[in-house]
Design a protein around this motif. Structure first.
Motif, PDB file in Angstrom:
ATOM      1  N   SER A 119       0.284   7.650  -7.459  1.00  0.00           N
ATOM      2  CA  SER A 119       1.327   7.335  -8.345  1.00  0.00           C
ATOM      3  C   SER A 119       1.446   8.415  -9.585  1.00  0.00           C
ATOM      4  O   SER A 119       0.324   8.741 -10.024  1.00  0.00           O
ATOM      5  N   ARG A 120       2.782   8.760  -9.798  1.00  0.00           N
ATOM      6  CA  ARG A 120       2.886   9.733 -10.965  1.00  0.00           C
ATOM      7  C   ARG A 120       4.288   9.176 -11.731  1.00  0.00           C
ATOM      8  O   ARG A 120       5.268   8.910 -11.121  1.00  0.00           O
ATOM      9  N   VAL A 122       7.824  10.365 -13.952  1.00  0.00           N
ATOM     10  CA  VAL A 122       8.348  11.351 -14.027  1.00  0.00           C
ATOM     11  C   VAL A 122       9.469  11.091 -14.701  1.00  0.00           C
ATOM     12  O   VAL A 122       9.824   9.893 -14.920  1.00  0.00           O
ATOM     13  N   ALA A 123      10.160  12.413 -15.390  1.00  0.00           N
ATOM     14  CA  ALA A 123      11.213  12.101 -16.243  1.00  0.00           C
ATOM     15  C   ALA A 123      12.367  12.652 -16.032  1.00  0.00           C
ATOM     16  O   ALA A 123      13.469  12.710 -16.687  1.00  0.00           O
ATOM     17  N   SER A 124      12.495  13.212 -14.531  1.00  0.00           N
ATOM     18  CA  SER A 124      13.542  13.854 -14.305  1.00  0.00           C
ATOM     19  C   SER A 124      13.455  14.233 -12.601  1.00  0.00           C
ATOM     20  O   SER A 124      12.599  13.766 -11.968  1.00  0.00           O
ATOM     21  N   LEU A 125      14.450  14.467 -11.973  1.00  0.00           N
ATOM     22  CA  LEU A 125      14.772  14.480 -10.551  1.00  0.00           C
ATOM     23  C   LEU A 125      14.037  15.817 -10.286  1.00  0.00           C
ATOM     24  O   LEU A 125      13.259  15.591  -9.074  1.00  0.00           O
ATOM     25  N   GLU A 126      14.063  16.901 -11.035  1.00  0.00           N
ATOM     26  CA  GLU A 126      13.033  17.837 -10.598  1.00  0.00           C
ATOM     27  C   GLU A 126      11.522  17.377 -10.472  1.00  0.00           C
ATOM     28  O   GLU A 126      10.824  17.867  -9.616  1.00  0.00           O
ATOM     29  N   GLU A 127      11.001  16.877 -11.461  1.00  0.00           N
ATOM     30  CA  GLU A 127       9.691  16.264 -11.401  1.00  0.00           C
ATOM     31  C   GLU A 127       9.288  15.435 -10.128  1.00  0.00           C
ATOM     32  O   GLU A 127       8.335  15.436  -9.577  1.00  0.00           O
ATOM     33  N   ALA A 128      10.561  14.778  -9.965  1.00  0.00           N
ATOM     34  CA  ALA A 128      10.378  13.667  -8.898  1.00  0.00           C
ATOM     35  C   ALA A 128       9.960  14.399  -7.415  1.00  0.00           C
ATOM     36  O   ALA A 128       9.294  13.887  -6.594  1.00  0.00           O
ATOM     37  N   GLU A 130       8.989  17.534  -7.244  1.00  0.00           N
ATOM     38  CA  GLU A 130       7.651  18.111  -7.093  1.00  0.00           C
ATOM     39  C   GLU A 130       6.441  17.138  -6.815  1.00  0.00           C
ATOM     40  O   GLU A 130       5.680  17.332  -6.028  1.00  0.00           O
ATOM     41  N   VAL A 131       6.481  16.042  -7.426  1.00  0.00           N
ATOM     42  CA  VAL A 131       5.547  14.932  -6.994  1.00  0.00           C
ATOM     43  C   VAL A 131       5.689  14.280  -5.824  1.00  0.00           C
ATOM     44  O   VAL A 131       4.754  14.181  -5.009  1.00  0.00           O
ATOM     45  N   ALA A 132       7.034  14.163  -5.179  1.00  0.00           N
ATOM     46  CA  ALA A 132       6.994  13.394  -3.531  1.00  0.00           C
ATOM     47  C   ALA A 132       6.630  14.746  -2.835  1.00  0.00           C
ATOM     48  O   ALA A 132       5.810  14.193  -1.780  1.00  0.00           O
ATOM     49  N   GLU A 133       6.833  15.742  -3.019  1.00  0.00           N
ATOM     50  CA  GLU A 133       6.317  16.879  -1.949  1.00  0.00           C
ATOM     51  C   GLU A 133       4.754  16.703  -2.168  1.00  0.00           C
ATOM     52  O   GLU A 133       4.075  16.928  -0.973  1.00  0.00           O
ATOM     53  N   ALA A 134       4.289  16.656  -3.228  1.00  0.00           N
ATOM     54  CA  ALA A 134       2.774  16.702  -3.433  1.00  0.00           C
ATOM     55  C   ALA A 134       2.091  15.477  -2.670  1.00  0.00           C
ATOM     56  O   ALA A 134       0.965  15.692  -2.148  1.00  0.00           O
ATOM     57  N   ILE A 135       2.704  14.330  -2.686  1.00  0.00           N
ATOM     58  CA  ILE A 135       2.231  13.101  -2.224  1.00  0.00           C
ATOM     59  C   ILE A 135       2.272  13.064  -0.835  1.00  0.00           C
ATOM     60  O   ILE A 135       1.584  12.819  -0.052  1.00  0.00           O
ATOM     61  N   GLY A 136       3.700  13.546  -0.417  1.00  0.00           N
ATOM     62  CA  GLY A 136       4.017  13.436   1.152  1.00  0.00           C
ATOM     63  C   GLY A 136       5.218  12.111   1.288  1.00  0.00           C
ATOM     64  O   GLY A 136       4.830  11.430   0.852  1.00  0.00           O
ATOM     65  N   TYR A 137       5.924  12.418   2.166  1.00  0.00           N
ATOM     66  CA  TYR A 137       7.107  11.443   2.537  1.00  0.00           C
ATOM     67  C   TYR A 137       6.508  10.592   3.597  1.00  0.00           C
ATOM     68  O   TYR A 137       5.885  11.121   4.178  1.00  0.00           O
ATOM     69  N   PRO A 138       6.900   9.230   3.510  1.00  0.00           N
ATOM     70  CA  PRO A 138       7.824   8.701   2.585  1.00  0.00           C
ATOM     71  C   PRO A 138       7.151   8.121   1.213  1.00  0.00           C
ATOM     72  O   PRO A 138       5.989   8.231   0.978  1.00  0.00           O
ATOM     73  N   VAL A 139       8.023   8.212   0.334  1.00  0.00           N
ATOM     74  CA  VAL A 139       7.366   7.648  -1.100  1.00  0.00           C
ATOM     75  C   VAL A 139       8.379   6.742  -1.633  1.00  0.00           C
ATOM     76  O   VAL A 139       9.381   6.359  -1.129  1.00  0.00           O
ATOM     77  N   LEU A 184       8.453   6.121 -11.686  1.00  0.00           N
ATOM     78  CA  LEU A 184       7.319   6.208 -11.028  1.00  0.00           C
ATOM     79  C   LEU A 184       7.531   6.539  -9.535  1.00  0.00           C
ATOM     80  O   LEU A 184       8.404   5.985  -8.879  1.00  0.00           O
ATOM     81  N   VAL A 185       6.953   7.623  -9.077  1.00  0.00           N
ATOM     82  CA  VAL A 185       7.074   8.143  -7.660  1.00  0.00           C
ATOM     83  C   VAL A 185       5.643   7.700  -7.129  1.00  0.00           C
ATOM     84  O   VAL A 185       4.533   8.357  -7.523  1.00  0.00           O
ATOM     85  N   GLU A 186       5.610   6.797  -6.000  1.00  0.00           N
ATOM     86  CA  GLU A 186       4.274   6.632  -5.534  1.00  0.00           C
ATOM     87  C   GLU A 186       4.165   6.803  -4.005  1.00  0.00           C
ATOM     88  O   GLU A 186       5.384   6.812  -2.882  1.00  0.00           O
ATOM     89  N   GLU A 187       3.076   6.824  -3.694  1.00  0.00           N
ATOM     90  CA  GLU A 187       2.927   6.724  -2.277  1.00  0.00           C
ATOM     91  C   GLU A 187       3.357   5.529  -1.538  1.00  0.00           C
ATOM     92  O   GLU A 187       2.879   4.319  -2.093  1.00  0.00           O
ATOM     93  N   TYR A 188       3.792   5.522  -0.241  1.00  0.00           N
ATOM     94  CA  TYR A 188       4.419   4.567   0.611  1.00  0.00           C
ATOM     95  C   TYR A 188       3.253   3.854   1.139  1.00  0.00           C
ATOM     96  O   TYR A 188       2.484   4.606   1.991  1.00  0.00           O
ATOM     97  N   LEU A 189       3.044   2.438   1.120  1.00  0.00           N
ATOM     98  CA  LEU A 189       1.954   1.588   1.740  1.00  0.00           C
ATOM     99  C   LEU A 189       2.565   1.151   3.056  1.00  0.00           C
ATOM    100  O   LEU A 189       3.317   0.278   2.862  1.00  0.00           O
ATOM    101  N   ASP A 190       2.030   1.329   4.305  1.00  0.00           N
ATOM    102  CA  ASP A 190       2.616   0.585   5.402  1.00  0.00           C
ATOM    103  C   ASP A 190       1.633  -0.643   5.590  1.00  0.00           C
ATOM    104  O   ASP A 190       0.851  -0.837   5.252  1.00  0.00           O
ATOM    105  N   GLY A 191       2.271  -1.517   6.438  1.00  0.00           N
ATOM    106  CA  GLY A 191       1.609  -2.716   6.729  1.00  0.00           C
ATOM    107  C   GLY A 191       2.486  -4.100   5.874  1.00  0.00           C
ATOM    108  O   GLY A 191       3.134  -3.944   4.994  1.00  0.00           O
TER     109      GLY A 191
END
Length: 401
Positions: A119-120, A122-128, A130-139, A184-191
């Motif tokens: 979880s990270r 963020v304060a802008s779409l640009e930051e979101a 960057e974080v989503a790419e680093a975490i990996g989709y889906p987020v 917050l941009v977070e890793e998606y948890l399946d299940g």
């Protein structure tokens, strides 16, 4: 009691607690429906910690205060501070604040190595991005300090991120200040997703019941139903119990009832969030039908320093299902037939003619027009009763754009 809450959602708690305790309500407005359950009340800004504590100290000079109870999500931090000032059993105000602010909570949990999503803030779409790419989709994108799944949305790829970010960033409650890094941009948890109501006494966690969630309106996370079984095997699952204890310890929670949400992923249970209060959505009410335990009284007894007995006195299942229209509409009529099938405990209509119902994400809880509570020997029995009951609720309305 700090904050009365909505009558539809919390009267069952207030009613049961008032049978054993004298209640004094702290709220920003004079009581209405709560009055019949109260010994007295204080009108105070219950989001102002200094003013609330000062009023509590004055009250304690004239009446014996046994405990401070709060089930209002945004007021639990102030309630914990009041209890600390009065030297009453409490959760630990710093830990409660970490539950209320999901970013602070994630930091504390990460430092302790608790199983949870990356979880990270963020304060802008640009930051979101960057974080989503680093975490990996889906987020998953969510506001850091709201409730009821408002503004929580899954983005399956870069093309969905902008709208998901806009929705999370725009979500707000009037009484909650917004931080600059609001999303917050977070890793998606399946299940499957569950919630666990627990007693935490002096830091030791005892699960009381498990509610299995039904979610709808993807890519949002609207909670459309909950099922509780007194003998749910997850109550005794070592991995679930371990994550619960580790999370409460990491947050520094001491003495309180909590509502913890978990995802049962392929790699084991992982924490979604811990709430320092009784669950909403009528979950404790439904659980009482399944187990025979009054969870409002459990929370009150714990707040007053007692050691409540949470042993189930019956072994059954119960379910609550919330009904939504097929499309946005203005209600013209809403009725329920008098003869209800076996296993239907209650049908409650939630909208009057003239009310506009809008589906998530335009509205969340406000888009519901009724709920159905069913009981049975098993979840399957509850589902059968629900299937028989739903056609007996009749909604008519005029579509709106």
């Amino acid at each position: 009691m700090v904050g009365g809450g909505g009558q539809l959602w919390r009267e069952y708690v207030l009613k049961s607690v008032a049978d054993s305790y004298d209640l004094w309500l702290f709220a920003p407005k004079a009581p209405t429906w709560e009055s019949r359950y109260l010994r007295g009340n204080t009108i105070v800004d219950t989001l102002d910690a200094f003013e609330s504590i000062e009023s509590a100290v004055r009250l304690a000079e004239s009446v014996e205060v046994a405990g401070v109870l709060c089930y209002d999500e945004i007021r639990v931090p102030v309630a914990a501070m009041m209890a600390e000032e009065l030297k009453l059993p409490t959760a630990n105000a710093e830990g409660v604040l970490a539950c209320r602010d999901k970013y602070l909570g994630r930091q504390a949990l990460a430092a302790a190595g608790v199983a949870q999503p990356v979880s990270r803030a963020v304060a802008s779409l640009e930051e979101a991005r960057e974080v989503a790419e680093a975490i990996g989709y889906p987020v998953v994108l969510k506001p850091r300090a709201l409730a009821a799944s408002v503004g929580v949305v899954r983005a399956d790829g870069p093309e969905a991120l902008e709208s998901a970010y806009s929705e999370a960033a725009a979500a707000y409650f009037d009484e909650i200040p917004r931080d600059r890094a609001w999303v917050l941009v977070e890793e998606y948890l399946d299940g499957p997703e569950i919630s666990v109501e627990s007693v935490c006494r002096n830091g030791r966690v005892t699960p009381m019941f498990v509610a299995r969630k039904a979610l709808g309106f993807a890519p949002h996370f609207e909670e459309v139903g909950h099922t509780v079984s007194a003998d749910d095997p997850l109550l005794h699952d070592p991995a679930v119990r371990r994550v619960l204890q580790e999370a409460h310890t990491a947050l520094g929670l001491d003495t309180l009832v909590t509502h913890t949400e978990l995802r049962l992923t392929r790699t084991g249970p992982r924490l979604v969030e811990v709430n320092a209060r009784l669950g909403g959505d009528l979950i404790p009410y439904v659980a009482r039908l399944a187990t025979g335990v009054d969870y409002g009284m459990v929370a009150a007894a714990l707040a007053a320093g007692a050691q409540p007995d949470v042993t189930p006195v019956r072994t059954a299942s119960a379910h609550v299902q919330f009904l939504y229209p097929e499309y946005d509409l203005d209600v013209t009529s809403l009725t329920v037939e008098e003869e209800l099938p076996a296993g239907v405990h209650e049908v409650r209509l939630m909208a009057e003619p003239g009310r506009r119902l809008r589906l998530p994400p335009r509205d969340h809880v406000a888009g519901r027009y009724a709920y159905v509570v069913t009981t049975g020997a098993s979840p399957e029995g509850c589902a059968d009763a629900l299937h028989a009951a739903k056609p007996l609720v009749h909604l008519a309305g005029t579509p709106v754009d």
